[in-house]
Design an enzyme around this catalytic site. Structure first.
Site: not given
Ligand code: GLC
Length: 539
Positions: A98, A194, A249, A319-320
């Site tokens: 990540d 991310d 993402e 995980h979100d």
């Molecule tokens: C992304 C991650 C999340 C995190 C956010 C800030 O959306 O998946 O878990 O809180 O970025 O880094």
């Protein structure tokens, strides 16, 4: 489309903090991942996506990095990481890391320097202003925090401990590229990048007709003009030089925009995670089911837009998000059936399937009824800011029971033992009490279990190239709540049918089809049973 290893892979996402603890401190660790490689290999996984393990004060569980080239204490050491990498590779598996590039922790030495004085050479590596914009941060509250020492505000899209890097600064970009190259040289196989659609911002006020304290400023933080040039440089200077896979993402990207993001010709990443299906087909109100029409519209649009041009990242959970068997399925009477039907629905589309830890055993949302049981900063902030606005405690607890990110973060349920075998110590977050029946050990010997179904899906995808490279065609059956599609490749045609409803419905099963997979042991002629799923080879 070009044939490539990562298109043929199945990826398993590990949230290592909640996966397996080997030293009894209550946090999962790198050695815990190593210890479970047999399990992952038996499942048929080709690649692991490891959520952040970098040094971090863990305000957002590792998404607040204070040293990109060191491992956080809870997870172990860099030697542990190197051993894990070796073990993964010696099994013929791969690993993607990540990569958090939008922000660092406020404890990162770069930020400590940046905030030390206005003329520090790293001042401009972050975003400082005399006057803040009126934006709200994604985790609630203002997006700017005042620093009394130098009398300016710094910008943070997420929590105030996650400080946004200034990607306009060429020196900062170089430092980031060097760090990425360091990991690539180590031999990792890819990155999940991310929050990547936020790298560029348009720092101007939002209209505020209601006179709010802060205004959500999504459009000024997301996909701002010029972001593609930044991403192109990032790609060219780093991953573009290696045979690795990248998944960005990029929440708000729509199917018609994918060209510059992920097309084989001009894309900056190999795939992106978008949120559209989760946004459109499920809302808090519709818990207990999924809107199959909306789901079809969104996912089919992605399947068609990528056809011959780009590749999808297929996922149900991460995980979100809360657990899909609890949101889109029926985690009570039809738990096993709905977990497997949802799995069948997404797994055979065009794209690389991602499985989030615990999804393969049908883990459910946790019944946490006290705010103190939650750990997630977003959840806690949501509670705090909404209480301040006068939203009743009871209503907030109901909402959190449906949507909190912590539902995905309760420890992996390995067995019937203490703490489900996750830790010999005190777990950092409470377990979901249903581990007393829902766990890996219970499902391993059972051919009808959710786990066995996932294993069969993985094998089936590996055995039939058409299920990887075939074109996807949406199909409508008589049943309104069925998600059905074919995959077609040369002369071969496969039919995937997932009935996403609590009732039985009538349909005509294909007369000349060979049934390859099903989640029911007994079939009823002319009927699809509740959450029944089938895959056919059509002849
Ligand atoms: C992304 C991650 C999340 C995190 C956010 C800030 O959306 O998946 O878990 O809180 O970025 O880094």
């Amino acid at each position: 489309m070009k044939k490539t290893w990562w298109k043929e892979s199945v990826v398993y996402q590990i949230y290592p903090r909640s996966f397996f603890d080997t030293d009894g401190d209550g946090f999962g660790d790198l050695n815990g991942v190593r210890a479970k490689l047999d399990y992952l290999q038996e499942l048929g996984v080709d690649m692991i996506w490891l959520c952040p393990v970098y040094k971090s004060p863990n305000i957002d569980n590792g998404y607040d990095v204070s040293d990109y080239q060191a491992i956080m204490d809870e997870m172990g050491t860099m030697e542990d990481f190197d051993r894990l990498l070796d073990d993964i590779h010696s099994r013929g598996m791969k690993i993607m890391m990540d990569l958090v590039l939008n922000h660092t922790s406020d404890q990162h030495p770069w930020f400590l320097e940046s905030k030390s004085s206005r003329d520090n050479p790293k001042r401009d590596w972050y975003v400082w202003r005399d006057k803040p914009t009126n934006w709200e941060s994604i985790f609630g509250g203002p997006a700017w925090t005042y620093d009394p020492k130098t009398s300016q505000y710094y910008f943070h899209l997420f929590s105030k401990s996650q400080v946004d890097l200034n990607w306009e600064n060429a020196e900062l970009r170089r430092a980031i590229y060097d760090m990425i190259l360091w990991w690539l040289e180590k031999g990792i196989d890819g990155f999940r990048v991310d929050a990547i659609n936020h790298l560029k911002k348009d720092y101007t006020d939002m209209p505020n007709p209601e006179g709010l304290n802060y205004v959500a400023a999504w459009e000024k933080m997301t996909n701002v003009q010029g972001i593609q040039e930044l991403l192109e440089e990032l790609r060219r200077e780093t991953f573009g030089r290696y045979d690795v896979v990248t998944v960005g993402e990029a929440n708000s990207i729509r199917a018609h925009e994918i060209g510059e993001w992920i097309s084989e010709e001009e894309g900056k990443f190999n795939m992106i995670f978008h949120l559209e299906a989760h946004e459109e087909a499920w809302s808090e109100e519709s818990v207990g089911g999924v809107d199959v029409d909306d789901l079809r519209i969104v996912l089919d649009r992605w399947q068609r837009s990528t056809q011959g041009i780009a590749w999808n990242a297929l996922y149900l959970e991460n995980h979100d998000r809360p657990r899909t068997v609890s949101t889109w399925g029926n985690d009570r009477e039809l738990w096993r059936e709905s977990a497997t039907a949802l799995a069948c629905m997404y797994f055979f589309m065009q794209g690389t399937p991602f499985i989030y830890q615990g999804q393969e055993i049908g883990m459910t949302n946790a019944p946490f009824d006290d705010i103190d049981l939650y750990r997630d900063i977003e959840t806690k902030n949501m509670y705090r800011y909404n209480r301040q606005k006068g939203v009743p405690h009871v209503d907030l607890m109901k909402t959190l029971q449906k949507i909190s990110r912590d539902h995905a973060r309760t420890p992996m349920q390995w067995n019937f033992g203490a703490n489900a075998g996750f830790t010999g110590g005190k777990p950092w977050i409470p377990l979901n009490p249903n581990f007393n029946w829902l766990n890996v050990t219970a499902q391993q010997p059972d051919p009808q279990s959710v786990l066995s179904f996932y294993k069969k899906m993985v094998q089936l995808r590996k055995q039939h190239e058409a299920l990887i490279y075939g074109s996807t065609h949406l199909t409508f059956l008589e049943c309104p709540y069925v998600y059905a599609y074919t995959r077609e490749y040369g002369q071969e045609r496969y039919l995937v049918v997932s009935h996403l409803d609590n009732d039985t419905c009538s349909w005509w099963s294909p007369e000349e089809g060979q049934l390859l997979l099903s989640n029911y042991a007994r079939h009823i002629d002319g009927k699809l049973q509740p959450y029944e799923a089938r895959v056919y080879l059509l002849t």
